[in-house]
Design an enzyme around this catalytic site. Structure first.
Site, short mmCIF file in Angstrom:
data_model
loop_
_atom_site.label_atom_id
_atom_site.label_comp_id
_atom_site.label_asym_id
_atom_site.label_seq_id
_atom_site.Cartn_x
_atom_site.Cartn_y
_atom_site.Cartn_z
CG HIS A 16 43.14 -33.56 34.46
ND1 HIS A 16 43.72 -33.01 35.55
CD2 HIS A 16 43.07 -34.89 34.75
CE1 HIS A 16 43.68 -33.65 36.44
NE2 HIS A 16 43.41 -34.69 36.08
NE ARG A 75 39.50 -22.24 31.68
CZ ARG A 75 40.18 -23.32 31.98
NH1 ARG A 75 39.54 -24.48 31.80
NH2 ARG A 75 41.24 -23.40 32.21
CG ASP A 109 47.71 -24.21 29.90
OD1 ASP A 109 48.79 -24.81 29.49
OD2 ASP A 109 47.74 -24.20 31.09
CB ALA A 162 56.82 -22.75 37.97
P1 NAD Z 1 45.41 -26.07 41.75
O1 NAD Z 1 44.99 -24.79 41.60
O2 NAD Z 1 44.83 -27.25 42.92
O3 NAD Z 1 46.99 -25.72 42.65
C1 NAD Z 1 47.86 -25.10 41.91
C2 NAD Z 1 49.41 -25.12 42.72
O4 NAD Z 1 50.18 -24.30 42.19
C3 NAD Z 1 49.03 -24.58 44.35
O5 NAD Z 1 49.63 -25.40 45.23
C4 NAD Z 1 49.74 -23.15 44.17
O6 NAD Z 1 50.46 -22.68 45.48
C5 NAD Z 1 50.80 -23.36 42.96
N1 NAD Z 1 51.33 -22.22 42.66
C6 NAD Z 1 50.63 -21.05 42.27
N2 NAD Z 1 51.52 -20.18 41.67
C7 NAD Z 1 52.76 -20.91 41.46
C8 NAD Z 1 53.69 -20.35 40.71
N3 NAD Z 1 53.96 -19.26 40.28
N4 NAD Z 1 54.86 -21.13 40.62
C9 NAD Z 1 54.76 -22.50 41.12
N5 NAD Z 1 53.48 -22.89 41.83
C10 NAD Z 1 52.44 -22.01 41.96
O7 NAD Z 1 46.00 -26.81 40.52
P2 NAD Z 1 46.42 -28.50 40.14
O8 NAD Z 1 47.09 -29.19 41.44
O9 NAD Z 1 46.79 -28.51 39.02
O10 NAD Z 1 44.96 -29.15 40.25
C11 NAD Z 1 43.63 -28.77 40.02
C12 NAD Z 1 43.03 -29.03 38.62
O11 NAD Z 1 42.71 -27.94 38.00
C13 NAD Z 1 43.70 -29.82 37.55
O12 NAD Z 1 42.86 -30.84 37.25
C14 NAD Z 1 43.63 -29.09 36.38
O13 NAD Z 1 43.22 -29.68 35.05
C15 NAD Z 1 42.65 -27.74 36.56
N6 NAD Z 1 43.20 -26.61 36.09
C16 NAD Z 1 43.92 -26.45 35.04
C17 NAD Z 1 44.48 -25.03 34.58
C18 NAD Z 1 45.21 -24.97 33.36
O14 NAD Z 1 45.01 -25.70 32.35
N7 NAD Z 1 46.27 -24.04 33.34
C19 NAD Z 1 43.93 -24.20 35.37
C20 NAD Z 1 43.31 -24.01 36.60
C21 NAD Z 1 42.91 -25.36 37.02
#
Ligand code: NAD
Length: 249
Positions: free
Chosen positions: A125, A75, A110, A236
């Site tokens: 987190h 990652r 990230d 978003a």
């Molecule tokens: P989640 O994966 O549970 O949910 C993501 C949400 O984003 C979903 O409801 C989805 O419909 C929505 N989504 C997807 N694409 C989108 C877009 N283009 N625009 C707007 N919305 C969009 O994630 P969460 O609720 O953040 O919780 C899960 C955990 O995952 C967190 O604790 C986080 O730390 C971790 N996580 C982090 C990353 C990262 O750092 N980028 C990536 C994956 C998971």
């Protein structure tokens, strides 16, 4: 009585006008999805082909630290290839306009908010590019390395681990977060499924303390949709750049 949220495509709503209000923005994996970082939910419980329990819990780490370090090292390498998207950039602009009236809290590990220009980001987190000792109180340190074998702490010889908050662990900065929520006038969640607590409970906490307007932005209705005043559905990167209108008078 609890109000019924208005749930509709984001294009059906006008901008959120800000004239001195204090704004709390909570982002989740969805804000980084358009940058090419996979979310949890999109992968059906698997996270980049791994079971979440194996790579995002302390038990998974102690069962197989080598595999967990390989996962986070991968990652880290991939993180170098992704770029902030218009939602990250728009939130950085909002910070320049509001200063300390904006509190940006992310569940993401990230660094895309910072790379998009945000200076003050509360990483509840933890951070992917940081490492800490699994045993001693040595300060976590910035670390972009990819490891083949689990590294050891130079001070106590225990295993080092990624400085991310795993399931079953306490998120960072909760006292500061709840103190800020108490003073919030406008609460906006962007791209979070509303399934991971305690972050998913911030909006219902606001309902108990009172006065904030609560808005959700994301692809689909979150699990905690009932606690928001509005759920604006869409990407978003498309909705956030025109979401806020700051009155500078
Ligand atoms: P989640 O994966 O549970 O949910 C993501 C949400 O984003 C979903 O409801 C989805 O419909 C929505 N989504 C997807 N694409 C989108 C877009 N283009 N625009 C707007 N919305 C969009 O994630 P969460 O609720 O953040 O919780 C899960 C955990 O995952 C967190 O604790 C986080 O730390 C971790 N996580 C982090 C990353 C990262 O750092 N980028 C990536 C994956 C998971």
């Amino acid at each position: 009585m609890v109000p019924i949220p208005k749930i509709a495509p984001g294009t059906e709503f006008g901008p959120l006008r800000i004239r001195g209000e204090r704004v709390f923005v909570l982002t989740g994996a969805g804000v980084s999805a358009e940058s090419g970082v996979p979310t949890f939910r999109d992968a059906g419980g698997l996270w980049e082909q791994h079971r979440v329990e194996d790579v995002a819990t302390p038990e998974g780490f102690w069962r197989d630290p080598e595999m967990v370090w390989r996962f986070y090292s991968q990652r880290r390498l991939k993180a170098r290839e992704v770029q902030p998207n218009p939602a990250h950039v728009a939130l950085a602009k909002l910070e320049r306009e509001l200063g300390d009236r904006l509190f940006l809290c992310t569940q993401n590990v990230d660094a895309l908010h910072e790379r998009g220009g945000s200076k003050n980001v509360c990483h509840m987190h933890g951070r992917l590019m940081s490492t800490k000792c699994s045993r001693c109180a040595r300060e976590p340190f910035d670390d972009e390395n990819a490891y083949e074998a689990p590294p050891k702490c130079p001070e106590c010889d225990a295993l080092l681990r990624p400085d991310v908050v795993w399931f079953g662990e306490m998120p960072h900065h909760l006292p500061r977060i709840f103190e800020t929520l108490e003073q919030t006038d406008l609460f906006v969640t962007i791209g979070s499924s509303g399934a991971v607590y305690p972050a998913a409970g911030f909006v219902s906490h606001l309902r108990t303390v009172g006065r904030a307007r609560c808005v959700y932005i994301g692809l689909e209705e979150p699990e905690n949709a009932h606690s928001f005043d509005e759920c604006r559905l869409g990407k978003a990167g498309e909705l956030v750049p025109s979401l806020f209108e700051v009155d500078k008078r």
